[in-house]
Design an enzyme around this catalytic site. Structure first.
Site, PDB file in Angstrom:
ATOM      1  N   SER A 172      -4.489   7.723  -7.373  1.00  9.59           N
ATOM      2  CA  SER A 172      -3.712   8.142  -6.220  1.00  9.59           C
ATOM      3  C   SER A 172      -4.464   9.266  -5.492  1.00  9.59           C
ATOM      4  CB  SER A 172      -2.349   8.649  -6.689  1.00  9.59           C
ATOM      5  OG  SER A 172      -1.650   9.127  -5.589  1.00  9.59           O
ATOM      6  N   GLY A 173      -4.626   9.108  -4.189  1.00  5.19           N
ATOM      7  CA  GLY A 173      -5.314  10.131  -3.400  1.00  5.19           C
ATOM      8  C   GLY A 173      -6.817   9.929  -3.311  1.00  5.19           C
ATOM      9  N   THR A 194      -6.158   3.527   0.772  1.00  2.49           N
ATOM     10  CA  THR A 194      -5.509   3.065   1.995  1.00  2.49           C
ATOM     11  C   THR A 194      -6.397   3.335   3.211  1.00  2.49           C
ATOM     12  OG1 THR A 194      -3.398   3.403   0.947  1.00  2.49           O
ATOM     13  CG2 THR A 194      -3.372   3.253   3.326  1.00  2.49           C
ATOM     14  N   ASN A 245      -0.729  13.243  -3.401  1.00  2.33           N
ATOM     15  CA  ASN A 245      -1.225  12.764  -2.120  1.00  2.33           C
ATOM     16  C   ASN A 245      -0.114  12.902  -1.075  1.00  2.33           C
ATOM     17  OD1 ASN A 245      -2.259  11.330   0.022  1.00  2.33           O
ATOM     18  ND2 ASN A 245      -2.598   9.416  -1.109  1.00  2.33           N
ATOM     19  N   SER A 277       1.049   9.115   0.074  1.00  3.60           N
ATOM     20  CA  SER A 277       0.829   8.199  -1.043  1.00  3.60           C
ATOM     21  C   SER A 277       1.554   6.865  -0.819  1.00  3.60           C
ATOM     22  CB  SER A 277       1.343   8.861  -2.321  1.00  3.60           C
ATOM     23  OG  SER A 277       1.074   8.042  -3.411  1.00  3.60           O
ATOM     24  N   SER A 278       0.831   5.767  -0.988  1.00  2.00           N
ATOM     25  CA  SER A 278       1.472   4.449  -0.860  1.00  2.00           C
ATOM     26  C   SER A 278       2.288   4.202  -2.115  1.00  2.00           C
ATOM     27  CB  SER A 278       0.434   3.330  -0.771  1.00  2.00           C
ATOM     28  OG  SER A 278      -0.672   3.719  -0.030  1.00  2.00           O
ATOM     29  N   GLY A 308      -3.843   2.610  -8.447  1.00  2.00           N
ATOM     30  CA  GLY A 308      -4.782   2.664  -9.567  1.00  2.00           C
ATOM     31  C   GLY A 308      -4.076   3.029 -10.860  1.00  2.00           C
ATOM     32  N   GLU A 337      -2.548   4.871 -13.933  1.00  2.00           N
ATOM     33  CA  GLU A 337      -1.852   6.164 -13.969  1.00  2.00           C
ATOM     34  C   GLU A 337      -1.580   6.605 -15.401  1.00  2.00           C
ATOM     35  OE1 GLU A 337       1.695   6.032 -11.509  1.00  2.00           O
ATOM     36  OE2 GLU A 337       0.482   6.148  -9.687  1.00  2.00           O
TER      37      GLU A 337
HETATM   38  P1  ATP Z   1      -2.310   6.431  -3.120  1.00  2.00           P
HETATM   39  O1  ATP Z   1      -2.624   5.630  -4.335  1.00  2.00           O
HETATM   40  O2  ATP Z   1      -1.505   7.658  -3.444  1.00  2.00           O
HETATM   41  O3  ATP Z   1      -1.736   5.630  -2.011  1.00  2.00           O
HETATM   42  P2  ATP Z   1      -4.868   6.367  -1.763  1.00  2.00           P
HETATM   43  O4  ATP Z   1      -5.965   6.076  -2.712  1.00  2.00           O
HETATM   44  O5  ATP Z   1      -4.380   5.271  -0.916  1.00  2.00           O
HETATM   45  O6  ATP Z   1      -3.712   7.062  -2.590  1.00  2.00           O
HETATM   46  P3  ATP Z   1      -5.369   7.653   0.761  1.00  2.00           P
HETATM   47  O7  ATP Z   1      -3.975   7.836   1.208  1.00  2.00           O
HETATM   48  O8  ATP Z   1      -6.170   6.554   1.328  1.00  2.00           O
HETATM   49  O9  ATP Z   1      -5.379   7.587  -0.830  1.00  2.00           O
HETATM   50  O10 ATP Z   1      -6.203   8.993   0.977  1.00  2.00           O
HETATM   51  C1  ATP Z   1      -5.639  10.278   0.795  1.00  2.00           C
HETATM   52  C2  ATP Z   1      -6.099  11.223   1.896  1.00  2.00           C
HETATM   53  O11 ATP Z   1      -7.501  11.441   1.786  1.00  2.00           O
HETATM   54  C3  ATP Z   1      -5.919  10.652   3.305  1.00  2.00           C
HETATM   55  O12 ATP Z   1      -4.644  10.941   3.794  1.00  2.00           O
HETATM   56  C4  ATP Z   1      -6.997  11.388   4.076  1.00  2.00           C
HETATM   57  O13 ATP Z   1      -6.568  12.668   4.406  1.00  2.00           O
HETATM   58  C5  ATP Z   1      -8.105  11.551   3.045  1.00  2.00           C
HETATM   59  N1  ATP Z   1      -9.143  10.494   3.184  1.00  2.00           N
HETATM   60  C6  ATP Z   1      -9.314   9.403   2.420  1.00  2.00           C
HETATM   61  N2  ATP Z   1     -10.383   8.680   2.814  1.00  2.00           N
HETATM   62  C7  ATP Z   1     -10.912   9.310   3.858  1.00  2.00           C
HETATM   63  C8  ATP Z   1     -12.041   9.085   4.727  1.00  2.00           C
HETATM   64  N3  ATP Z   1     -12.839   8.043   4.579  1.00  2.00           N
HETATM   65  N4  ATP Z   1     -12.279   9.982   5.707  1.00  2.00           N
HETATM   66  C9  ATP Z   1     -11.482  11.059   5.865  1.00  2.00           C
HETATM   67  N5  ATP Z   1     -10.422  11.345   5.077  1.00  2.00           N
HETATM   68  C10 ATP Z   1     -10.136  10.494   4.088  1.00  2.00           C
HETATM   69 MG    MG Z   2      -2.562   4.482  -0.539  1.00  2.00          MG
END
Ligand code: ATP
Ligand code: MG
Length: 684
Positions: A114-115, A119, A165, A168-169, A392, A394
């Site tokens: 997560s984070g 996404t 996050n 977070s999705s 992912g 946990e």
């Molecule tokens: P979760 O499992 O909680 O959904 P995730 O893996 O989908 O987490 P994201 O929401 O994609 O995580 O990323 C978390 C934060 O990290 C985003 O809101 C953004 O601020 C930052 N981030 C991620 N990737 C990038 C990128 N390529 N460029 C800039 N910022 C990024």
């Molecule tokens: Mg996500």
């Protein structure tokens, strides 16, 4: 097993050179060990080079800041191959090219904690594919634009601020982008997995519910607010219980306006939008409904206040019916049906179950509507590229049913990853008769058996107990111990908790709440109430109501969805992206080695490097090789068989013996070997 992780004392000039420059692909490291991999990634990260390769896998380290890597100039540069370094665009480009060339569906599988950036990465891949596949003269009605806007809608309804996050999705997502035979986008379809419903009614300290609630409260225009009797977010129990109503640097009101634009673009009509908002407001008011104990046995009745009247109005039922459904359950007593009063906790549970059901159904309905809108050019569909963005692995201090499902999904996906990166590759070497020292990898079949085996796997035992009226979480734990002790991934049961040895480490699960969450009950009185509502609830919720009657457990339903997903992935060529979170603070510039190493280990990246380095990435049949390069031979070879021609080419160009292998059907070359022949071809 081959030892490739050499100790750091063996550092040589070569390794120092790698570290100074950083290598694009970890398999190019002259010395392969954990410190050198970590160093290489750190060096690149500190220069804002967030992407690297590990063989065929893309590693993406979250920059937590804007990196200028995604403009249209980058899209063009990757498309025209001016740029070819590791990047999400490069992965999306290969997926597209392979789809066109091999006429096979493709998948881009994104994983990470997560984070870690899954996404965002999925959106970047979508940006590239929509730019590539856009068809200005097909009248496809801006389908690319619609596809991009779906993220905004899904994030509003399915993402929330958690401790890890801010966005977070709380659901898994697979988006299929459909292309015509000309390589143009002609439609898309979204599938979602296991939305975290409990978040609607219960929040951990410092976390928020789904963004949409705060966006609606902050951004709804006054007319709408009045119609919905909408108050500020702080007035609702479902939102104010966690002491957190805001997300840093996020303006919920302007997000609401963006959402409206997204709903517009995706063509969710005004009427449907308004119904959706009514339902959201109804959920919020449901959370404010309170109960009053009326006798010594803790029986309750609903307090007749604005919460219950507002909820009833918004749902389109009478206040009396709603009060009755929340405080009594009708049961069969002999020939008669009698209403039995609920006790306080039962009433709270039935109210919360109703709110969760309504929200989850709204989410499903929304996904269906989005899909209808993305379907337009379906008749031209030829092949597709799917992008998977799923939670992912946990492992927390306290792990419950949610982690159990998430980690089960990750075991399945890890097996798919293993199959493609290790197993199939090694099987090919063996069946084609080349010399090959087998590289070991962790096979997780035993752990999957633990979950799936019938009649005695975790999921069937959970269902069995869930259907047994007298069962409790403790009897469930006891049952696991009785039946699963022989599986080496089951690490025993202690006081209502049990441990599973996952591919990514051991996780201790607390069984409390397992049975209830697996049953996910909605009492028949609530179902009846919903189907009698005059608002649009019955229409929106038809399919979910059917599910309730069929009584499929959450675990079994999820297992079915996962099987379908894996089947779909198996029918496509996979491209893997592993996202890495460099720190727990969501801040740029901080690279915590141990945190990164843990993730590299647990997602199998280090094994991939090991195996890719030992392997032969270029594989060409003798036939193809001979017809492409045979003409370069100085001697006439017209009557020779392809195998002999291939060998003659290799000899003429002085290929070193450990740079290639000759199999029964194919020639296997190490990375970078084919370049010399291609150059020679061009010069002729
Ligand atoms: P979760 O499992 O909680 O959904 P995730 O893996 O989908 O987490 P994201 O929401 O994609 O995580 O990323 C978390 C934060 O990290 C985003 O809101 C953004 O601020 C930052 N981030 C991620 N990737 C990038 C990128 N390529 N460029 C800039 N910022 C990024
Ligand atoms: Mg996500």
């Amino acid at each position: 097993m081959e030892v490739l992780w050499k100790c750091p004392q063996e550092c040589s000039y070569l390794q120092i050179q790698d570290i100074l420059d950083g290598v694009d692909d970890l398999i190019q490291l002259s010395y392969l060990n954990e410190p050198s991999v970590l160093h290489n990634l750190h060096y690149r990260y500190s220069h804002d080079i967030i992407y690297s390769k590990a063989g065929n896998v893309l590693i993406a380290i979250n920059p937590f800041k804007d990196v200028q890597l995604y403009g249209n100039d980058f899209v063009t540069a990757y498309r025209q191959k001016f740029l070819n370094g590791p990047h999400v665009f490069a992965i999306a480009d290969s997926a597209y090219n392979e789809m066109m060339r091999d006429e096979v569906n493709q998948s881009i599988i994104i994983s990470g904690e997560s984070g870690a950036g899954k996404t965002e990465t999925a959106k970047i891949a979508m940006q590239y594919l929509t730019a590539l596949g856009s068809d200005s003269d097909s009248g496809s009605d801006g389908i690319e634009c619609k596809i991009l806007w779906t993220s905004c809608i899904l994030e509003a309804f399915g993402n929330a601020k958690t401790s890890r996050n801010d966005n977070s999705s709380r659901f898994g997502k697979l988006i299929e982008i459909h292309f015509s035979a000309r390589g143009k986008i002609c439609g898309a379809k979204i599938q979602t997995f296991l939305l975290e419903k409990s978040r609607v009614v219960q929040l951990a300290r410092g976390e928020r519910s789904y963004h949409i609630f705060y966006q609606l409260c902050a951004g709804a225009p006054s007319g709408l607010k009045e119609r919905l009797n909408l108050k500020m977010a702080s007035e609702y129990n479902y939102l104010n219980q966690s002491g957190c109503l805001r997300v840093n640097d996020v303006d919920d009101a302007s997000k609401f306006h963006m959402l409206m634009e997204a709903l517009n673009t995706v063509q969710i009509c005004k009427e449907d939008r308004e119904h959706a908002f009514e339902i959201l407001a109804a959920v919020l008011w449901l959370g404010n409904i309170s109960f009053q104990v009326i006798d010594t046995e803790n029986h309750v009745e609903v307090v007749a206040d604005e919460a219950v009247t507002n909820a009833a109005t918004l749902m389109g039922c009478s206040t009396k019916d709603l009060m009755l459904a929340l405080s009594t359950h009708r049961i069969q007593a002999g020939k008669d049906i009698v209403a039995k009063r609920l006790m306080l906790q039962q009433a709270i549970d039935s109210r919360d179950a109703l709110a969760k059901f309504i929200y989850a159904s709204l989410f499903d309905w929304l996904v269906e509507e989005i899909n209808k809108s993305l379907e337009i050019g379906k008749r031209h569909t030829w092949r597709s590229i799917s992008i998977l963005d799923i939670y992912g692995f946990e492992s927390f201090q306290k792990n419950s049913f949610e982690q159990f499902c998430i980690n089960y999904a990750n075991e399945r996906l890890q097996q798919h990853f293993n199959r493609h990166l290790f197993k199939l590759e090694q099987e090919e070497y063996e069946s084609d008769g080349i010399e090959w020292t087998k590289v070991d990898f962790e096979d997780n079949q035993e752990c999957l058996n633990l979950f799936e085996k019938k009649p005695r796997g975790l999921i069937s035992l959970l269902d069995e107990e869930s259907n047994f009226p007298k069962a409790t979480d403790l009897t469930f734990a006891e049952k696991l111990k009785q039946h699963l002790n022989t599986n080496s991934c089951f690490k025993g049961e202690r006081g209502g908790a049990f441990s599973i040895c996952h591919y990514a480490g051991e996780v201790l699960y607390d069984t409390s709440g397992f049975l209830e969450k697996n049953r996910d009950p909605l009492h028949s009185d609530s179902i009846q109430l919903l189907s009698s509502c005059s608002c649009h609830l019955p229409r929106l919720f038809a399919s979910n109501m059917l599910n309730q009657f069929q009584k499929q457990s959450v675990g079994t339903k999820f297992k079915g969805q996962l099987f379908k997903l894996i089947q779909q992935l198996e029918n496509s060529t996979p491209h893997f992206i592993r996202c890495i979170k460099p720190n727990d603070k969501q801040l740029p510039g901080i690279y915590e080695k141990d945190l990164v190493l843990g993730q590299l280990r647990c997602c199998g990246v280090l094994e991939v490097v090991r195996i890719s380095r030992a392997g032969y990435p270029t594989r060409i049949t003798h036939q193809e090789f001979a017809s492409r390069y045979g003409f370069l031979l100085s001697e006439d070879n017209a009557c020779q068989d392809p195998l002999s021609v291939s060998v003659a080419v290799l000899q003429q160009f002085d290929f070193l013996p450990d740079m290639y292998q000759v199999g029964y059907t194919k020639l296997y070359l190490r990375r970078g070997q084919i370049g010399a022949l291609e150059d020679a071809r061009k010069q002729v």
